[in-house]
Design an enzyme around this catalytic site. Structure first.
Site, PDB file in Angstrom:
ATOM      1  N   HIS A   1     -44.194   1.216  18.148  1.00  0.00           N
ATOM      2  CA  HIS A   1     -42.810   0.734  18.281  1.00  0.00           C
ATOM      3  C   HIS A   1     -42.774  -0.547  19.120  1.00  0.00           C
ATOM      4  O   HIS A   1     -42.047  -1.492  18.789  1.00  0.00           O
ATOM      5  CB  HIS A   1     -41.935   1.798  18.949  1.00  0.00           C
TER       6      HIS A   1
ATOM      7  N   HIS B   1     -47.983   6.311  17.819  1.00  0.00           N
ATOM      8  CA  HIS B   1     -46.663   6.060  17.226  1.00  0.00           C
ATOM      9  C   HIS B   1     -45.766   5.314  18.207  1.00  0.00           C
ATOM     10  O   HIS B   1     -45.092   4.341  17.836  1.00  0.00           O
ATOM     11  CB  HIS B   1     -46.028   7.398  16.831  1.00  0.00           C
ATOM     12  N   GLU B   2     -45.759   5.751  19.458  1.00  0.00           N
ATOM     13  CA  GLU B   2     -44.892   5.111  20.464  1.00  0.00           C
ATOM     14  C   GLU B   2     -45.371   3.704  20.782  1.00  0.00           C
ATOM     15  O   GLU B   2     -44.561   2.781  20.941  1.00  0.00           O
ATOM     16  CB  GLU B   2     -44.838   5.965  21.731  1.00  0.00           C
TER      17      GLU B   2
ATOM     18  N   GLU C   1     -39.248   4.105  11.936  1.00  0.00           N
ATOM     19  CA  GLU C   1     -40.063   5.297  12.194  1.00  0.00           C
ATOM     20  C   GLU C   1     -41.256   5.347  11.233  1.00  0.00           C
ATOM     21  O   GLU C   1     -42.363   5.714  11.630  1.00  0.00           O
ATOM     22  CB  GLU C   1     -39.212   6.559  12.057  1.00  0.00           C
TER      23      GLU C   1
END
Length: 237
Positions: free
Chosen positions: A172, A168-169, A225
């Site tokens: 980004h 997920h990070e 997100e």
């Protein structure tokens, strides 16, 4: 001397129309520039196929330099764990496996959306550190600089769960959400300067910025997100 009832006294009250009011001219000019900025800085994201706003004056190298500067500042304040520690080795191994799939995922998504993959992440100088802290957190900055806080380990519990969070990070950074937020902030600054120059008082400016936040900035943050969840899960899978 005859008085003309239809004549206008030079000292009498004069009404100014909407476009004679300098406040409205300032607001209209600012709105025009904001619209121009919006349309002239739109580009297609190969990961989502959507048009996103990224300042054309900010290239990937500048973004990477900003990420490195922020990373060095964080590590100067929060000392990382010994890279030979078992947790640090495990986290680094998970990161390497995720990074190895970046090109694969980007190419697949770009083909799905009918666009060419950018592959700008090939120039990332990937680095991951583990920071001793009770925070259950992790981050990946532009340019591939990553950190995982030890407080996340008991929350994630397994390598697979840790991979989901780290994916997920990483997503980004791949989706250039930092650059998109910088462009959003520029639009916000245009609104703030227009409000101040047009003579709005502090309360009116606050109301205008609140309207922008709820109508534009917050939905944008939620979509970021969601996008990071989707791309991150593909990397982890």
């Amino acid at each position: 001397m005859r008085n003309d009832p239809f004549s206008r006294s030079p000292q009498g009250p004069q009404r100014r129309g909407l476009f004679g009011n300098i406040r409205w001219w300032v607001l209209l000019l600012a709105a025009g520039y904001a619209v121009f900025y919006w349309f002239s800085n739109r580009t297609v994201d190969p990961y989502t196929g959507e048009k996103v706003m990224i300042d054309s004056g900010l290239d990937a190298r500048q973004e990477t330099a900003l990420g490195l500067q922020a990373y060095q500042q964080i590590l100067s304040q929060e000392r990382p764990m010994d890279p030979n520690a078992p947790i640090a080795r495990d986290v680094r191994d998970i990161a390497q496996r995720l990074i190895a799939k970046v090109d694969v995922v980007e190419t697949a998504l770009a083909q799905e959306h009918g666009v060419q993959p950018a592959h700008f992440a090939r120039d990332f100088q990937w680095e991951v550190n583990v920071i001793p802290s009770e925070q259950a957190n992790a981050f990946c900055l532009p340019g591939g600089k990553m950190a995982v806080y030890t407080g996340l380990v008991p929350v994630a519990r397994t390598r697979d769960a840790m991979a989901v969070v780290m994916g997920h990070e990483i997503a980004h950074a791949l989706l250039r959400h930092g650059a998109q937020r910088m462009a959003q902030q520029k639009l916000t600054q245009i609104g703030q300067m227009a409000g101040a120059a047009s003579g709005m008082d502090a309360q009116q400016q606050q109301m205008m910025m609140s309207a922008m936040g709820y109508g534009y900035l917050l939905p944008y943050a939620r979509s970021h997100e969601t996008q990071a969840d989707e791309v991150g899960l593909m990397l982890a899978a």
